[in-house]
Design an enzyme around this catalytic site. Sequence first.
Site, mmCIF file in Angstrom:
data_model
loop_
_atom_site.group_PDB
_atom_site.id
_atom_site.type_symbol
_atom_site.label_atom_id
_atom_site.label_comp_id
_atom_site.label_asym_id
_atom_site.label_seq_id
_atom_site.Cartn_x
_atom_site.Cartn_y
_atom_site.Cartn_z
ATOM 1 N N ARG A 85 0.847 -1.186 0.000
ATOM 2 C CA ARG A 85 0.000 0.000 0.000
ATOM 3 C C ARG A 85 0.889 1.246 0.000
ATOM 4 O O ARG A 85 1.986 1.219 0.558
ATOM 5 C CB ARG A 85 -0.916 -0.003 1.222
ATOM 6 C CG ARG A 85 -1.883 -1.183 1.268
ATOM 7 C CD ARG A 85 -2.710 -1.189 2.540
ATOM 8 N NE ARG A 85 -3.644 -2.315 2.562
ATOM 9 C CZ ARG A 85 -3.357 -3.524 3.050
ATOM 10 N NH1 ARG A 85 -2.145 -3.756 3.574
ATOM 11 N NH2 ARG A 85 -4.247 -4.492 3.021
ATOM 12 N N LYS A 129 -2.448 -2.191 7.767
ATOM 13 C CA LYS A 129 -3.892 -1.977 7.846
ATOM 14 C C LYS A 129 -4.555 -3.014 8.734
ATOM 15 O O LYS A 129 -5.464 -2.697 9.504
ATOM 16 C CB LYS A 129 -4.488 -2.033 6.428
ATOM 17 C CG LYS A 129 -5.985 -1.806 6.376
ATOM 18 C CD LYS A 129 -6.478 -1.846 4.944
ATOM 19 C CE LYS A 129 -7.986 -1.630 4.885
ATOM 20 N NZ LYS A 129 -8.487 -1.662 3.480
ATOM 21 N N HIS A 155 -2.274 3.589 -5.325
ATOM 22 C CA HIS A 155 -2.858 2.380 -4.731
ATOM 23 C C HIS A 155 -3.260 1.363 -5.790
ATOM 24 O O HIS A 155 -3.272 0.156 -5.548
ATOM 25 C CB HIS A 155 -4.072 2.762 -3.878
ATOM 26 C CG HIS A 155 -4.504 1.684 -2.941
ATOM 27 N ND1 HIS A 155 -5.261 0.596 -3.346
ATOM 28 C CD2 HIS A 155 -4.299 1.509 -1.611
ATOM 29 C CE1 HIS A 155 -5.490 -0.191 -2.308
ATOM 30 N NE2 HIS A 155 -4.924 0.333 -1.253
ATOM 31 N N ARG A 187 -1.521 -2.157 -6.860
ATOM 32 C CA ARG A 187 -1.797 -3.444 -6.208
ATOM 33 C C ARG A 187 -2.789 -4.261 -7.032
ATOM 34 O O ARG A 187 -2.650 -5.480 -7.171
ATOM 35 C CB ARG A 187 -2.337 -3.210 -4.791
ATOM 36 C CG ARG A 187 -1.275 -2.787 -3.806
ATOM 37 C CD ARG A 187 -1.849 -2.228 -2.523
ATOM 38 N NE ARG A 187 -2.739 -3.120 -1.812
ATOM 39 C CZ ARG A 187 -2.353 -4.115 -1.005
ATOM 40 N NH1 ARG A 187 -1.056 -4.366 -0.849
ATOM 41 N NH2 ARG A 187 -3.236 -4.862 -0.358
ATOM 42 N N HIS A 240 -3.770 -9.391 2.470
ATOM 43 C CA HIS A 240 -5.212 -9.360 2.637
ATOM 44 C C HIS A 240 -5.631 -10.301 3.756
ATOM 45 O O HIS A 240 -5.048 -11.376 3.922
ATOM 46 C CB HIS A 240 -5.913 -9.775 1.338
ATOM 47 C CG HIS A 240 -5.952 -8.678 0.331
ATOM 48 N ND1 HIS A 240 -6.207 -8.898 -1.001
ATOM 49 C CD2 HIS A 240 -5.775 -7.330 0.456
ATOM 50 C CE1 HIS A 240 -6.180 -7.747 -1.649
ATOM 51 N NE2 HIS A 240 -5.922 -6.788 -0.791
ATOM 52 N N TYR A 254 -7.185 -21.859 10.533
ATOM 53 C CA TYR A 254 -6.384 -23.041 10.198
ATOM 54 C C TYR A 254 -5.442 -22.821 9.018
ATOM 55 O O TYR A 254 -4.616 -23.663 8.714
ATOM 56 C CB TYR A 254 -7.323 -24.215 9.868
ATOM 57 C CG TYR A 254 -8.105 -24.678 11.064
ATOM 58 C CD1 TYR A 254 -7.529 -25.516 12.022
ATOM 59 C CD2 TYR A 254 -9.401 -24.249 11.266
ATOM 60 C CE1 TYR A 254 -8.245 -25.924 13.135
ATOM 61 C CE2 TYR A 254 -10.126 -24.652 12.388
ATOM 62 C CZ TYR A 254 -9.545 -25.489 13.315
ATOM 63 O OH TYR A 254 -10.247 -25.881 14.421
#
Length: 293
Positions: A141, A168, A230, A233, A256, A266
């Site tokens: 970012r 973030k 931005h 990305r 993310h 998991y």
Amino acid sequence: VALDWLAHQSDRWDAGTKGRIKGTLEADIFPALGHRPMANIKPGEVMAAVQKIEARGAADQAGRVLQRVKAVYRWAVIHQRIESNPMLDLVPGEVLKPRDVTHRAAMPDKELPVFLAKLDAYDGEAQTVHALRFLMLTATRPGETRGALWSEIDTDAAQWVIPAERMKMRTEHRVPLSRQALEVLEAMKAISGDSALVFPSSSYRSKPLSENTLNSALARMGYKGSATAHGFRALFSTVANEKGWGADVVERQLAHKERNKIRAAYHRATYMDDRARLMQWWADYLDGRKAGN
């Protein structure tokens, strides 16, 4: 009570984030409701306060302020400041008007050869050019790149370790550095090696480049409205997925958050080896596109 909530949460946020949150409450909630006993405030009064924010064209801000007020009330119940939470039914989608989400403009892959040539020829400040290159090469970012510190860079391991407080999602993120990314850092050593920041502002070396600086450079190169810092990305994600890289590897590189909570519990693989290969492939791909391939 809101100030007590802020103090309790302060370890979760950096000073800037805490200041912004406090500022929104001081500007839009405290003047009308700050002096009132919490238990006596009606949901309609909070709704009116956030709708007033929305009415001045700050819909995103209105949603954030509503969530913060609700968080204060939840905290107050848990810590026995009030007996019950009268704000439970204030759902943003039922309080604020629906709105279209506008995604940040992203450059398409077909534009890369021309753009990379323009970036090489850009006559602006060197740190702006290097920051844009590093941003593209790391798929981070803009705020993460602009705030990069030399202390976060491990050139021997070819990794950039971004601490949780600068991310973030508030989780440490390790970015594998390609040969080309390391070359950018080597070039920046001569410019900012005496600063804590990798990409300091030329005017105030204790402050990072602003995001406006990066987007202004893109505008000067002819991409106003069609590309943003931005948006690189999205370009990286689109190309990597189209070229067959695993979605989990790409998403992990983008830092993310896994939306499925059960899967997240998991599925904690970091894919560092795969991501190192991915980022070197991406850097080589960009070099190829600059060459016209």
